[in-house]
Design a protein around this motif. Sequence first.
Motif, PDB file in Angstrom:
ATOM      1  N   ASP B 112       0.808  -1.222   0.000  1.00 59.20           N
ATOM      2  CA  ASP B 112       0.000   0.000   0.000  1.00 59.20           C
ATOM      3  C   ASP B 112       0.843   1.274   0.000  1.00 59.20           C
ATOM      4  O   ASP B 112       0.371   2.316  -0.458  1.00 59.20           O
ATOM      5  N   GLY B 113       2.069   1.177   0.507  1.00 59.33           N
ATOM      6  CA  GLY B 113       2.955   2.353   0.492  1.00 59.33           C
ATOM      7  C   GLY B 113       3.254   2.791  -0.925  1.00 59.33           C
ATOM      8  O   GLY B 113       3.147   3.967  -1.271  1.00 59.33           O
ATOM      9  N   PHE B 114       3.619   1.823  -1.763  1.00 58.85           N
ATOM     10  CA  PHE B 114       3.941   2.163  -3.152  1.00 58.85           C
ATOM     11  C   PHE B 114       2.687   2.607  -3.903  1.00 58.85           C
ATOM     12  O   PHE B 114       2.742   3.520  -4.737  1.00 58.85           O
ATOM     13  N   ALA B 115       1.568   1.976  -3.572  1.00 52.58           N
ATOM     14  CA  ALA B 115       0.302   2.371  -4.218  1.00 52.58           C
ATOM     15  C   ALA B 115      -0.036   3.821  -3.857  1.00 52.58           C
ATOM     16  O   ALA B 115      -0.502   4.594  -4.703  1.00 52.58           O
ATOM     17  N   MET B 116       0.193   4.198  -2.588  1.00 50.69           N
ATOM     18  CA  MET B 116      -0.027   5.597  -2.183  1.00 50.69           C
ATOM     19  C   MET B 116       0.909   6.524  -2.960  1.00 50.69           C
ATOM     20  O   MET B 116       0.511   7.600  -3.417  1.00 50.69           O
ATOM     21  N   ALA B 117       2.189   6.092  -3.098  1.00 48.84           N
ATOM     22  CA  ALA B 117       3.164   6.913  -3.817  1.00 48.84           C
ATOM     23  C   ALA B 117       2.738   7.123  -5.261  1.00 48.84           C
ATOM     24  O   ALA B 117       2.874   8.225  -5.817  1.00 48.84           O
ATOM     25  N   GLN B 118       2.191   6.082  -5.885  1.00 51.09           N
ATOM     26  CA  GLN B 118       1.754   6.203  -7.278  1.00 51.09           C
ATOM     27  C   GLN B 118       0.575   7.173  -7.419  1.00 51.09           C
ATOM     28  O   GLN B 118       0.368   7.761  -8.474  1.00 51.09           O
ATOM     29  N   LYS B 119      -0.169   7.327  -6.301  1.00 49.06           N
ATOM     30  CA  LYS B 119      -1.293   8.269  -6.324  1.00 49.06           C
ATOM     31  C   LYS B 119      -0.849   9.681  -5.956  1.00 49.06           C
ATOM     32  O   LYS B 119      -1.688  10.553  -5.715  1.00 49.06           O
ATOM     33  N   GLY B 120       0.459   9.889  -5.785  1.00 46.89           N
ATOM     34  CA  GLY B 120       0.961  11.224  -5.426  1.00 46.89           C
ATOM     35  C   GLY B 120       0.974  11.462  -3.923  1.00 46.89           C
ATOM     36  O   GLY B 120       1.116  12.594  -3.477  1.00 46.89           O
ATOM     37  N   ARG B 121       0.808  10.396  -3.126  1.00 47.78           N
ATOM     38  CA  ARG B 121       0.791  10.549  -1.668  1.00 47.78           C
ATOM     39  C   ARG B 121       2.039   9.927  -1.028  1.00 47.78           C
ATOM     40  O   ARG B 121       1.993   9.426   0.112  1.00 47.78           O
ATOM     41  N   ALA B 122       3.175   9.971  -1.748  1.00 44.25           N
ATOM     42  CA  ALA B 122       4.416   9.382  -1.216  1.00 44.25           C
ATOM     43  C   ALA B 122       4.823  10.065   0.082  1.00 44.25           C
ATOM     44  O   ALA B 122       5.209   9.401   1.058  1.00 44.25           O
ATOM     45  N   GLY B 123       4.736  11.404   0.107  1.00 42.51           N
ATOM     46  CA  GLY B 123       5.128  12.157   1.297  1.00 42.51           C
ATOM     47  C   GLY B 123       4.274  11.773   2.495  1.00 42.51           C
ATOM     48  O   GLY B 123       4.791  11.540   3.599  1.00 42.51           O
ATOM     49  N   ALA B 124       2.968  11.675   2.268  1.00 43.90           N
ATOM     50  CA  ALA B 124       2.066  11.308   3.362  1.00 43.90           C
ATOM     51  C   ALA B 124       2.356   9.890   3.851  1.00 43.90           C
ATOM     52  O   ALA B 124       2.365   9.621   5.063  1.00 43.90           O
ATOM     53  N   ASP B 254       4.579  17.920   0.382  1.00 40.00           N
ATOM     54  CA  ASP B 254       3.484  16.947   0.485  1.00 40.00           C
ATOM     55  C   ASP B 254       3.635  16.001   1.672  1.00 40.00           C
ATOM     56  O   ASP B 254       2.928  14.999   1.772  1.00 40.00           O
ATOM     57  N   LEU B 255       4.590  16.293   2.550  1.00 47.65           N
ATOM     58  CA  LEU B 255       4.866  15.354   3.645  1.00 47.65           C
ATOM     59  C   LEU B 255       3.726  15.261   4.658  1.00 47.65           C
ATOM     60  O   LEU B 255       3.571  14.245   5.316  1.00 47.65           O
ATOM     61  N   MET B 256       2.961  16.327   4.802  1.00 45.09           N
ATOM     62  CA  MET B 256       1.930  16.330   5.846  1.00 45.09           C
ATOM     63  C   MET B 256       0.675  15.579   5.374  1.00 45.09           C
ATOM     64  O   MET B 256       0.042  15.969   4.388  1.00 45.09           O
ATOM     65  N   PRO B 257       0.325  14.494   6.071  1.00 42.76           N
ATOM     66  CA  PRO B 257      -0.908  13.791   5.698  1.00 42.76           C
ATOM     67  C   PRO B 257      -2.132  14.678   5.980  1.00 42.76           C
ATOM     68  O   PRO B 257      -2.079  15.594   6.808  1.00 42.76           O
ATOM     69  N   THR B 258      -3.225  14.373   5.332  1.00 35.56           N
ATOM     70  CA  THR B 258      -4.462  15.131   5.576  1.00 35.56           C
ATOM     71  C   THR B 258      -5.068  14.681   6.907  1.00 35.56           C
ATOM     72  O   THR B 258      -4.681  13.639   7.450  1.00 35.56           O
ATOM     73  N   ARG B 259      -6.052  15.451   7.371  1.00 35.80           N
ATOM     74  CA  ARG B 259      -6.697  15.094   8.641  1.00 35.80           C
ATOM     75  C   ARG B 259      -7.363  13.711   8.536  1.00 35.80           C
ATOM     76  O   ARG B 259      -7.304  12.905   9.455  1.00 35.80           O
ATOM     77  N   ALA B 260      -7.961  13.458   7.399  1.00 40.89           N
ATOM     78  CA  ALA B 260      -8.630  12.155   7.203  1.00 40.89           C
ATOM     79  C   ALA B 260      -7.610  11.022   7.251  1.00 40.89           C
ATOM     80  O   ALA B 260      -7.873   9.950   7.817  1.00 40.89           O
TER      81      ALA B 260
END
Lengths: 148, 526
Positions: B112-124, B254-260
Amino acid sequence: MILRRDHVVGGVLLAVAVLTYLASGDLPAGTLGSPGPGMLPYIALAAIALFASALLVSARESPPFAETDWSDLPHAVSVTVAAVLAIALYEPLGFLITMLALISGVLALIERVAPWRAAVYALAITFGTKLLLTTLLKSPLPQGPFGF
Amino acid sequence: MPPPASLASGKNEDWDLDTFNSLMLGFSVAFQPDVLFYAFIGCLVGTLVGVLPGVGPLAGISILLPATFGLDATKAIVMLAGIYYGSQYGGSTTSILMRIPGEASSVMTCIDGFAMAQKGRAGAALAIAAVGSFVAGTLSVLALTLVAPPLAAFALKFGPPEYTALLLLGLVFLAYMSTTSLPRTLLMASIGLLLGCIGIDTMSGQFRYAFDIKELADGIGIVPVAVGLFGLGEILSTPARSMDAKIISPRLADLMPTRAEWREATPPILRGSVLGFLVGIVPGSAHIISSFISYALEKRLSKHPEQFGHGAVAGVAGPESANNAASTGAFVPMLALGLPTGPVTAVLMAALLIHGVPPGPTLVTDHPQVFWGFIASMYVGNLMLLALNLPLVGLFVMVLRIPYAYLYPLILMFCVLGVYEVSHSIVDVWIMLIMGVVGYLLRKCDLDPAPLVLGLVIAPTLELSFRQALTMSGGDFSIFVRRPISAVLLVLAALLLAHSISTLLTARRDWRRKLAEAEAGDNKSA
């Protein structure tokens, strides 16, 4: 019969256990009340023989030995040869010369890196490591015939 | 605040402090500038070891062990342990950015980490992994603080039969938890036991399997075996071209994750912390197993299990927290019982022994400055790692861009150098080379080298306690079941063995098979 991976593993380790037992000579196992120096080695050898036999028995579940991927073997052999030379020369030639030769040799001959680049990298790494170990960590390194 | 003289000298004078006071004294050791420095170096090196694929914590610790010879035991163990738990932080970076586990325990984060990165959420993903690791690391150190001293006090009641039973249980646990089959694990452990018998027998003075090589009189060292199997063996089986992979570069903004994302990550982090610590105490490849179980648990508890495999936040938060907590949990049996739970703790135990500090129940009382200084340094180390991992993510991405072809000659040099510096014996370096080739062949044959190292480490203690127990009883084996602690431990071992054998005979596809498949890259099995 297809020779399978666990046939080879089980067979080799069973042979190792038998040969080691034969090489044990007069190592006394002692008695239960006064166990000798041979007791644990013999127990370990029996365990190796037992589990190696278990692998032999269940070998049909393992893949055929011929299917083992040996594509990395040339790399492994090259690096092993480099390591053998480095270990053989480590004490006679000292840290600096041996490691310079090892790193530049591996880079230039095995990895086909440009020789000048390999030499610069090897010089930086070996001198940097020597400096770190001898000055900061006060750890003596083997010296070669030229005093370094 | 300097430690009292009784602590600084390591002697058991006026040692009647409660846990809190002891911990405060530990902090007074941990906050000494030089201890802080070595904790920082350990954490930094550990992160790099975790980041770099092909260099595990075991190889990192073994290679750097000689660098600690000039240090006292506290600084040495603080630095080496920093490498261990630091590598658990760093391992997530390559998993998320390259889909290559930098460290074996990060294998589940790849999904799921790589999948998040592919969605542009690598920093989060990196931030959630780092914060989860920090929370889990801190909570598990707290648990270690509370659990280890009473366990050590209890273990003082252990005699030779109890130690024999405990070590046998450790071996059976290892086989039970292993993802390879029971015979394969016990085969490797038996080979380790046999290697551990080489050298002079301490009870009779007789040479065993030394074949007139005088350097073998002291036996085969753990460092040459561990560096050979895990350092050189890994180099031999990893051609440089196989390490080329695409790296997704995260933007610092983009390092800061969203509240959700935080809301989604918090329960898995807490669950992973508890689960990881408990699994970590058990011998075996605990951190790998803990991350697998955590992933499976989160998927089962999730309201959206279909998101797993496609960038689920819980799929990163849970396993990353669990593997960090497990690495701390593994210190409980090591510190309190002198029992290694895996090859890394085995090498750490060897490091303590080299520095004249025997791990085990007497560590708390005989060397309190080492014990409490070490525990306090882990609180500080986790803070350092949090501070290191997020701001320096750009640096680690740069390190990842160094071609493996340039890295492995460097690792090879440190393998030779590291082993030689332990005893200044070239025979040890040859042993390392032989073990490297053996490690390569073991990988080809799907045999795990970790039980071999564990067998090697426990062999001297197992042999001594087994022979002492039999001598005490005049050869009567019932001594092992007449004493209640020993009997309980052996019954537990028998139950685990029976369960393993029944699984083997019925060829059931249990969680170990699923974990093996996950490690091999089949993420559906989780």
